[in-house]
Design an enzyme around this catalytic site. Structure first.
Site, PDB file in Angstrom:
ATOM      1  N   GLU A 193      43.520  40.973  45.731  1.00 14.80           N
ATOM      2  CA  GLU A 193      44.979  40.738  45.688  1.00 14.80           C
ATOM      3  C   GLU A 193      45.752  41.993  46.091  1.00 14.80           C
ATOM      4  O   GLU A 193      46.757  41.918  46.800  1.00 14.80           O
ATOM      5  CB  GLU A 193      45.370  40.283  44.278  1.00 14.80           C
ATOM      6  CG  GLU A 193      44.803  38.904  43.955  1.00 14.80           C
ATOM      7  CD  GLU A 193      44.946  38.535  42.485  1.00 14.80           C
ATOM      8  OE1 GLU A 193      44.447  39.288  41.627  1.00 14.80           O
ATOM      9  OE2 GLU A 193      45.575  37.513  42.191  1.00 14.80           O
ATOM     10  N   GLU A 215      38.010  35.088  39.209  1.00 11.24           N
ATOM     11  CA  GLU A 215      38.616  35.084  37.871  1.00 11.24           C
ATOM     12  C   GLU A 215      38.219  33.886  37.010  1.00 11.24           C
ATOM     13  O   GLU A 215      38.148  33.988  35.799  1.00 11.24           O
ATOM     14  CB  GLU A 215      40.153  35.140  37.983  1.00 11.24           C
ATOM     15  CG  GLU A 215      40.708  36.487  38.425  1.00 11.24           C
ATOM     16  CD  GLU A 215      40.840  36.643  39.929  1.00 11.24           C
ATOM     17  OE1 GLU A 215      40.219  35.852  40.682  1.00 11.24           O
ATOM     18  OE2 GLU A 215      41.576  37.546  40.357  1.00 11.24           O
ATOM     19  N   GLY A 243      41.723  41.178  41.344  1.00  9.61           N
ATOM     20  CA  GLY A 243      42.890  42.029  41.614  1.00  9.61           C
ATOM     21  C   GLY A 243      42.669  42.970  42.786  1.00  9.61           C
ATOM     22  O   GLY A 243      43.637  43.413  43.413  1.00  9.61           O
ATOM     23  N   ALA A 250      40.830  43.657  38.222  1.00  3.86           N
ATOM     24  CA  ALA A 250      41.437  44.262  37.027  1.00  3.86           C
ATOM     25  C   ALA A 250      40.315  44.740  36.120  1.00  3.86           C
ATOM     26  O   ALA A 250      39.205  44.189  36.151  1.00  3.86           O
ATOM     27  CB  ALA A 250      42.276  43.209  36.309  1.00  3.86           C
TER      28      ALA A 250
END
Ligand code: CAA
Length: 257
Positions: free
Chosen positions: A112, A132, A109, A65
């Site tokens: 993911e 993270e 992300g 992200a």
């Protein structure tokens, strides 16, 4: 809005979606994820498209992200925006097969998003990780759940708690990726896989995808029953007749979907 952060390339009935924010190692910001969502939903509705390849650059599939974009958000902002759910999960919801072709970093992300696809082909320079915790949060796009199902508890805990990256060789050994190829051959391989799938009967492709995904959602007995129903249902299609007759007549099948 600034210029598009994805590139859409057509290869007959295969479409390659390229994440394209090289200056930020393809960090997944709101604009990019909105474009990914819109593109995937459109491709899912387009009968002339059979298979999708999702990729990034040689240096990064995606470094997670966009930390600069979310750093100043509050709990209320994240909930109000329905962060992740609203834009990111389009890859997991797509009915057509999506192959993730991953080179370079697939972190947070990015890892993911790759795991939301149907399978991952990795370049030999790929690096997967869930870092993270090092920025004070936890994986938020399914990482704790999907990574654990892919590689098991021990490795998922190790990667999540220590933030260590897994290279392509370890990722293949652990079942996170299906195959490793050289970085130069990555897209060629993913598109060749996609074209192979595109030639099949799309009714069987769709049901096979549903059945494999069902294995994550149900008990063995229920899952096998689900598969059996879909298997029987395919005997109501012309493509089943065509596929089996073609085998008996020693010719290539001409599937009509
Ligand atoms: N968000 C925003 N910008 C990012 C970014 C990210 N996730 N990752 C890299 N960038 C930017 C860097 O800030 C840098 O920009 P500037 O040149 O403007 O400073 C540029 O991309 C190049 O990055 P680096 O200079 O850091 O390159 P490097 O080769 O030294 O390191 C890296 C590469 C190891 C991937 C490092 O960039 C890194 O650790 N990135 C962050 C990875 C991360 O923590 N991802 C998780 C994000 S949170 C998340 O994803 C939550 C979720 O579950 C949904």
């Amino acid at each position: 809005m600034s210029e598009s952060s994805i590139i859409v390339e057509r290869h007959d009935d295969v479409v390659c979606l390229k994440l394209n924010r090289p200056e930020a190692l393809n960090a997944l910001n709101n604009q990019m994820m909105g474009e990914v969502k819109d593109a995937l939903e459109k491709l899912d509705r387009d009968d002339t498209v059979k298979v999708i390849v999702l990729t990034g650059s040689e240096r990064a599939f995606a470094a997670g992200a966009d930390i600069k974009e979310i750093a100043g958000k509050t709990e209320q902002d994240m909930q109000a925006q329905d962060f992740i759910e609203e834009r990111w999960e389009s890859a997991a919801r797509c009915k057509k097969p999506i192959i993730a072709a991953v080179a370079g970093y697939a972190l947070g992300g990015g890892c993911e998003l790759a795991m939301m696809c149907d399978y991952i082909i990795a370049a030999d320079n790929a690096k997967f990780g869930q870092p993270e915790l090092s920025i004070g949060v936890i994986p938020g796009a399914g990482g704790t759940q999907r990574l654990t199902r892919f590689v098991g508890k021990s490795k998922a805990m190790d990667m999540t708690l220590t933030g260590r990256m897994m290279d392509a060789e370890e990722a293949e050994k652990s079942g996170l990726v299906s195959r490793v190829v050289s970085v130069e051959k990555l897209l060629e391989q993913a598109i060749s896989d996609a074209k192979k799938i595109a030639k099949l009967s799309q009714a069987s492709v769709k049901l096979a995808k549903e059945c494999v995904n069902q294995a994550y959602e149900t008990t063995m007995e229920e899952g096998v029953r689900f598969e059996r129903r879909e298997f029987h249902a395919l005997f109501g299609t012309r493509d089943q007749i065509e596929g089996m007759n073609a085998f008996i007549e020693k010719r290539a099948p001409d599937f009509k979907d």
